[in-house]
Design a protein around this motif. Structure first.
Motif, PDB file in Angstrom:
ATOM      1  N   LEU A   8       1.251  -1.452  -0.473  1.00  0.00           N
ATOM      2  CA  LEU A   8      -0.424  -0.254  -0.149  1.00  0.00           C
ATOM      3  C   LEU A   8       1.193   1.127   0.311  1.00  0.00           C
ATOM      4  N   LEU A   9       2.439   1.310   0.616  1.00  0.00           N
ATOM      5  CA  LEU A   9       2.744   2.006   0.982  1.00  0.00           C
ATOM      6  C   LEU A   9       3.403   2.660  -0.674  1.00  0.00           C
ATOM      7  N   GLY A  10       4.083   2.078  -1.294  1.00  0.00           N
ATOM      8  CA  GLY A  10       4.635   1.823  -2.721  1.00  0.00           C
ATOM      9  C   GLY A  10       3.312   2.542  -3.813  1.00  0.00           C
ATOM     10  N   ILE A  11       1.782   2.021  -3.503  1.00  0.00           N
ATOM     11  CA  ILE A  11       0.913   2.117  -3.913  1.00  0.00           C
ATOM     12  C   ILE A  11       0.678   4.010  -3.899  1.00  0.00           C
ATOM     13  N   CYS A  12       0.832   4.925  -2.844  1.00  0.00           N
ATOM     14  CA  CYS A  12       0.776   5.705  -2.237  1.00  0.00           C
ATOM     15  C   CYS A  12       1.809   6.605  -3.065  1.00  0.00           C
ATOM     16  N   GLU A  13       2.795   6.060  -2.524  1.00  0.00           N
ATOM     17  CA  GLU A  13       4.331   6.742  -3.549  1.00  0.00           C
ATOM     18  C   GLU A  13       3.979   6.893  -4.426  1.00  0.00           C
ATOM     19  N   ALA A  14       3.626   5.857  -5.552  1.00  0.00           N
ATOM     20  CA  ALA A  14       3.453   5.496  -6.777  1.00  0.00           C
ATOM     21  C   ALA A  14       2.881   6.945  -7.244  1.00  0.00           C
ATOM     22  N   VAL A  24      -6.393   4.728  -4.348  1.00  0.00           N
ATOM     23  CA  VAL A  24      -5.727   3.429  -4.265  1.00  0.00           C
ATOM     24  C   VAL A  24      -6.643   2.404  -3.960  1.00  0.00           C
ATOM     25  N   VAL A  25      -7.749   2.714  -3.735  1.00  0.00           N
ATOM     26  CA  VAL A  25      -8.786   1.493  -3.806  1.00  0.00           C
ATOM     27  C   VAL A  25      -9.255   1.286  -5.084  1.00  0.00           C
ATOM     28  N   VAL A  29      -9.119  -2.602  -7.148  1.00  0.00           N
ATOM     29  CA  VAL A  29     -10.433  -3.022  -7.876  1.00  0.00           C
ATOM     30  C   VAL A  29      -9.922  -3.319  -9.396  1.00  0.00           C
ATOM     31  N   LEU A  30      -9.232  -2.313 -10.029  1.00  0.00           N
ATOM     32  CA  LEU A  30      -8.411  -2.007 -11.267  1.00  0.00           C
ATOM     33  C   LEU A  30      -7.726  -3.743 -11.829  1.00  0.00           C
ATOM     34  N   TRP A  31      -7.083  -3.864 -10.324  1.00  0.00           N
ATOM     35  CA  TRP A  31      -5.599  -4.942 -10.688  1.00  0.00           C
ATOM     36  C   TRP A  31      -6.509  -6.413 -10.259  1.00  0.00           C
ATOM     37  N   GLN A  32      -7.264  -6.152  -9.821  1.00  0.00           N
ATOM     38  CA  GLN A  32      -8.340  -7.145  -9.712  1.00  0.00           C
ATOM     39  C   GLN A  32      -8.935  -8.130 -10.757  1.00  0.00           C
ATOM     40  N   VAL A  33      -9.236  -7.448 -11.236  1.00  0.00           N
ATOM     41  CA  VAL A  33     -10.405  -7.801 -13.295  1.00  0.00           C
ATOM     42  C   VAL A  33      -9.097  -7.623 -14.089  1.00  0.00           C
ATOM     43  N   ARG A  46     -18.330  -1.479  -6.885  1.00  0.00           N
ATOM     44  CA  ARG A  46     -16.933  -2.085  -5.873  1.00  0.00           C
ATOM     45  C   ARG A  46     -16.188  -0.857  -4.852  1.00  0.00           C
ATOM     46  N   VAL A  47     -16.264   0.218  -4.881  1.00  0.00           N
ATOM     47  CA  VAL A  47     -15.419   1.472  -4.515  1.00  0.00           C
ATOM     48  C   VAL A  47     -16.831   1.792  -3.451  1.00  0.00           C
ATOM     49  N   ASP A  48     -17.994   1.749  -3.810  1.00  0.00           N
ATOM     50  CA  ASP A  48     -18.987   1.848  -2.459  1.00  0.00           C
ATOM     51  C   ASP A  48     -18.376   0.534  -1.738  1.00  0.00           C
ATOM     52  N   ALA A  49     -18.881  -0.092  -1.705  1.00  0.00           N
ATOM     53  CA  ALA A  49     -18.610  -1.075  -0.973  1.00  0.00           C
ATOM     54  C   ALA A  49     -17.663  -1.124  -0.451  1.00  0.00           C
ATOM     55  N   ALA A  50     -16.135  -0.984  -0.733  1.00  0.00           N
ATOM     56  CA  ALA A  50     -15.200  -0.215   0.084  1.00  0.00           C
ATOM     57  C   ALA A  50     -15.706   0.556   0.799  1.00  0.00           C
TER      58      ALA A  50
END
Length: 104
Positions: A8-14, A24-25, A29-33, A46-50
Motif C-alpha cells: 500500500l505504501l508503494g501505491i501511495c508513493e506512486a 488506491v482503492v 479493484v482494477l488490478w483484481q480484474v 465495488r468502490v462504494d462497497a469498500a
C-alpha cells in the motif's frame, strides 16, 4: 508492520503523497480484474462497497487516474454504450512489482 503495508505504501508513493484513499482503492479493484476491464457502474459499486463514494467522485477519480497514465477508458465492443475502465500497462507493471515485494 502489517504484511500489506509495503504494498500500500508503494501505491501511495506512486500516486503522490496527497493521493486520497479512493484512488488506491480504485487501482486495487482494477488490478483484481486485470486487463479485461470493468464497467464504470461495476467499478462504482465495488468502490462504494469498500469505502463509500458518490458517482461524481467516481467520475472525477477516473479522470485523475487517466491523466496520470494509470487507467484507460474504452467502449465495450459488444455494446458501445458501455464505457469500460482498465489499468494501463504501466499501472499493471507497477502493481505487479509492488505485489512481488510484499510479504505473503
Amino acid at each position: 508492520m502489517h504484511p500489506q503495508q509495503p504494498f500500500l505504501l508503494g501505491i501511495c508513493e506512486a500516486l503522490g503523497p496527497d493521493a486520497p484513499l479512493r484512488r488506491v482503492v480504485f487501482l486495487m479493484v482494477l488490478w483484481q480484474v486485470e486487463e479485461h476491464g470493468i464497467s464504470a457502474g461495476e467499478l462504482e459499486r465495488r468502490v462504494d462497497a469498500a469505502i463509500g463514494t458518490a458517482q461524481s467522485t467516481t467520475s472525477r477519480t477516473i479522470r485523475v487516474l487517466v491523466r496520470a497514465g494509470l487507467v484507460e477508458c474504452y467502449l465495450c465492443s459488444r455494446d458501445r454504450r458501455i464505457r469500460l475502465i482498465r489499468l494501463t500497462g504501466v499501472a499493471r507493471v507497477l502493481l505487479r512489482s509492488l505485489a512481488e515485494r510484499r510479504p505473503v
